[in-house]
Design a protein around this motif. Structure first.
Motif, PDB file in Angstrom:
ATOM      1  N   ARG A  24      95.331 -15.036  92.427  1.00 35.59           N
ATOM      2  CA  ARG A  24      94.672 -13.727  93.006  1.00 35.59           C
ATOM      3  C   ARG A  24      93.168 -14.057  93.610  1.00 35.59           C
ATOM      4  NH1 ARG A  24      96.662  -8.996  89.902  1.00 35.59           N
ATOM      5  NH2 ARG A  24      95.480 -10.262  88.323  1.00 35.59           N
ATOM      6  N   ASP A  47      96.603 -23.649  87.387  1.00 36.60           N
ATOM      7  CA  ASP A  47      97.268 -22.652  88.422  1.00 36.60           C
ATOM      8  C   ASP A  47      95.657 -22.178  88.860  1.00 36.60           C
ATOM      9  OD1 ASP A  47      96.978 -19.182  86.399  1.00 36.60           O
ATOM     10  OD2 ASP A  47      95.362 -21.197  86.223  1.00 36.60           O
ATOM     11  N   HIS A  63     101.654 -27.463  95.917  1.00 34.76           N
ATOM     12  CA  HIS A  63     101.962 -26.344  96.692  1.00 34.76           C
ATOM     13  C   HIS A  63     100.479 -26.184  96.979  1.00 34.76           C
ATOM     14  CE1 HIS A  63     102.441 -25.719  92.901  1.00 34.76           C
ATOM     15  NE2 HIS A  63     101.911 -25.165  92.418  1.00 34.76           N
ATOM     16  N   ARG A  64      99.247 -26.136  95.574  1.00 31.23           N
ATOM     17  CA  ARG A  64      98.249 -25.462  95.310  1.00 31.23           C
ATOM     18  C   ARG A  64      96.904 -25.929  96.087  1.00 31.23           C
ATOM     19  NH1 ARG A  64      96.168 -26.059  89.229  1.00 31.23           N
ATOM     20  NH2 ARG A  64      97.184 -28.252  88.623  1.00 31.23           N
ATOM     21  N   SER A 122     101.949 -24.099  99.386  1.00 27.58           N
ATOM     22  CA  SER A 122     102.101 -22.627  99.236  1.00 27.58           C
ATOM     23  C   SER A 122     101.582 -21.929 100.721  1.00 27.58           C
ATOM     24  CB  SER A 122     102.747 -21.827  98.108  1.00 27.58           C
ATOM     25  OG  SER A 122     100.748 -22.011  97.327  1.00 27.58           O
ATOM     26  N   GLN A 123     102.145 -20.915 101.189  1.00 28.68           N
ATOM     27  CA  GLN A 123     102.005 -19.923 102.044  1.00 28.68           C
ATOM     28  C   GLN A 123     100.617 -18.963 101.106  1.00 28.68           C
ATOM     29  OE1 GLN A 123     102.727 -19.230 105.296  1.00 28.68           O
ATOM     30  NE2 GLN A 123     100.664 -18.051 105.049  1.00 28.68           N
ATOM     31  N   ASP A 124     100.755 -18.877  99.431  1.00 24.77           N
ATOM     32  CA  ASP A 124     100.290 -18.117  98.583  1.00 24.77           C
ATOM     33  C   ASP A 124      98.742 -18.608  98.418  1.00 24.77           C
ATOM     34  OD1 ASP A 124      99.651 -17.724  95.340  1.00 24.77           O
ATOM     35  OD2 ASP A 124      99.615 -16.102  96.760  1.00 24.77           O
ATOM     36  N   THR A 125      99.074 -20.105  98.474  1.00 23.35           N
ATOM     37  CA  THR A 125      97.621 -20.463  98.435  1.00 23.35           C
ATOM     38  C   THR A 125      96.424 -20.302  99.622  1.00 23.35           C
ATOM     39  OG1 THR A 125      98.339 -22.915  97.018  1.00 23.35           O
ATOM     40  CG2 THR A 125      96.951 -22.908  98.205  1.00 23.35           C
ATOM     41  N   ASP A 171      97.116 -18.393 101.715  1.00 19.10           N
ATOM     42  CA  ASP A 171      96.331 -16.766 102.124  1.00 19.10           C
ATOM     43  C   ASP A 171      95.669 -16.570 100.777  1.00 19.10           C
ATOM     44  OD1 ASP A 171     100.141 -15.136 102.029  1.00 19.10           O
ATOM     45  OD2 ASP A 171      98.745 -16.326 103.910  1.00 19.10           O
ATOM     46  N   THR A 172      95.519 -16.671  99.721  1.00 15.25           N
ATOM     47  CA  THR A 172      94.981 -16.726  98.640  1.00 15.25           C
ATOM     48  C   THR A 172      93.621 -17.473  98.793  1.00 15.25           C
ATOM     49  OG1 THR A 172      96.020 -16.512  97.133  1.00 15.25           O
ATOM     50  CG2 THR A 172      93.433 -16.830  96.425  1.00 15.25           C
TER      51      THR A 172
END
Ligand SMILES: NC(=O)C1=CN([C@@H]2O[C@H](COP(=O)(O)OP(=O)(O)OC[C@H]3O[C@@H](n4cnc5c(N)ncnc54)[C@H](O)[C@@H]3O)[C@@H](O)[C@H]2O)C=CC1
Ligand SMILES: O=C(O)[C@@H](O)C(=O)[C@H](O)[C@@H](O)CO
Length: 316
Positions: free
Chosen positions: A2, A115, A138-139, A164-167, A169-170
């Motif tokens: 995050r 992470d 993914h990261r 990943s989409q999380d990567t 977006d963050t």
């Protein structure tokens, strides 16, 4: 990862781009691990950071910050393993060679926290190709800055096939917290958006010079007072909407047949590179860079870019 969990950033490569990117994170209060291959390279990088920070301070772009406090947030390393072992975000700006980047990212992945987010500042290499060597692709994502990184707001965030989409977006959210205009692409492509367009423009500009239609200086001034002026306010597609798409179609019908569609570098460019005439850094390119002309030109450019940044701050 995050955004609020990011406390320390590793910046690999302290050169033209890396020093500037590292400085920005330090200016915004992050601890920075600046990594390069030698103490000389790191020392040069810190000198450039101090120079640029003073320039920003003189233009009130880092209001109230003490330059020494900014530099104190930066710790230097000549070892990637030591520099990345306790960071949450890594940015890489080393040579634009796939094998070099792959070698570095293997070392990073072996030593960074599980992470941590991995970002490369490649100008246009495939992130999927770089990430082929990673166990955790993914990261990994592109965060492509524009030179000079601390004065140009745009960062293109480009996912690989495995990111990943999380990567994404963050990374976008994190870059925006330090004032960047970060925009994600939907999927990867060579050169991303900016460099695909920049290379198409350079191809046609050099075609015009090669065909003795105009001199390099006149091409530069024509663009500076037309497209360059308008595109700093509105981009090319919205400008077409304002000009009338019927007109753009009519012009395309006859002009695209005459425009340069080469798939190899322009011969003028290739010949200059072959002769070692690489531009400001060798004293001669399409222009002669004698004495301190290069320093004066860069200083003028940066002065104008800082005026844009001052305006960004007041108009947002
Ligand atoms: N120069 C430009 O206008 C822009 C360049 N880029 C991209 O940024 C990246 C870096 O470009 P520049 O900063 O111009 O290059 P540069 O040559 O100025 O800096 C590269 C730095 O990386 C260091 N380095 C090389 N191998 C290393 C290793 N194994 N470990 C640690 N440090 C290492 C070098 O010592 C040097 O300090 C490239 O991928 C380039 O395509 C992106 C946007 C603009
Ligand atoms: O032009 C820039 O600032 C960047 O977008 C780059 O990636 C490099 O300069 C590249 O265009 C050089 O070909």
């Amino acid at each position: 990862m995050r955004v609020e969990d990011i406390k320390t950033v590793a910046a690999i490569g302290a050169g033209t781009m890396g020093h500037s990117i590292a400085m920005e994170f330090a200016v915004h209060g992050y601890n920075v691990h600046l990594i390069d291959m030698s103490e000389d390279a790191l020392s040069h990088g810190l000198d450039m950071i101090r120079h640029d920070a003073v320039e920003l301070s003189e233009h009130h772009l880092i209001a109230g910050q003490n330059i020494d406090d900014i530099l104190a947030r930066i710790t230097t390393f000549t070892s990637i393993s030591n520099g990345v072992h306790d960071v949450q975000y890594v940015t890489e700006s080393v040579a634009e060679k796939l094998e070099i980047k792959q070698s570095i990212w293997k070392q990073v992945e072996e030593n960074a926290p599980q992470d941590a987010i991995f970002t490369t500042n490649t100008s246009g290499l495939s992130p999927s190709a770089i990430a082929e060597v990673l166990k955790t692709p993914h990261r990994f994502v592109v965060a492509h800055y524009w030179n000079p990184a601390h004065l140009m707001p745009l960062v293109e965030v480009v996912p690989s096939r495995s990111t990943s989409q999380d990567t994404v977006d963050t990374t976008v959210a994190f870059l925006r917290t330090v004032g960047k205009k970060a925009y994600p692409l939907k999927r990867e492509c060579l050169g991303f958006v900016g460099n695909r367009i920049q290379m198409a423009v350079i191809r046609e500009a050099l075609n015009i010079v090669s065909r003795d239609i105009a001199t390099a200086e006149d091409v530069d001034n024509i663009i500076k007072y037309s497209l360059g002026r308008r595109w700093s306010i509105l981009g090319p597609i919205i400008s077409a909407d304002l000009g009338g798409l019927d007109i753009f179609e009519s012009v395309s019908e006859y002009l695209l047949q005459d425009a340069d569609n080469s798939t190899t570098p322009n011969q003028l460019l290739a010949e200059k590179v072959r002769r070692g005439e690489l531009g400001n850094k060798t004293g001669r390119g399409f222009y002669d860079w004698n004495g301190d002309e290069g320093i004066q030109t860069v200083a003028h450019r940066d002065e104008q870019l800082m005026k844009f940044l001052e305006r960004d701050v007041t108009t947002e």
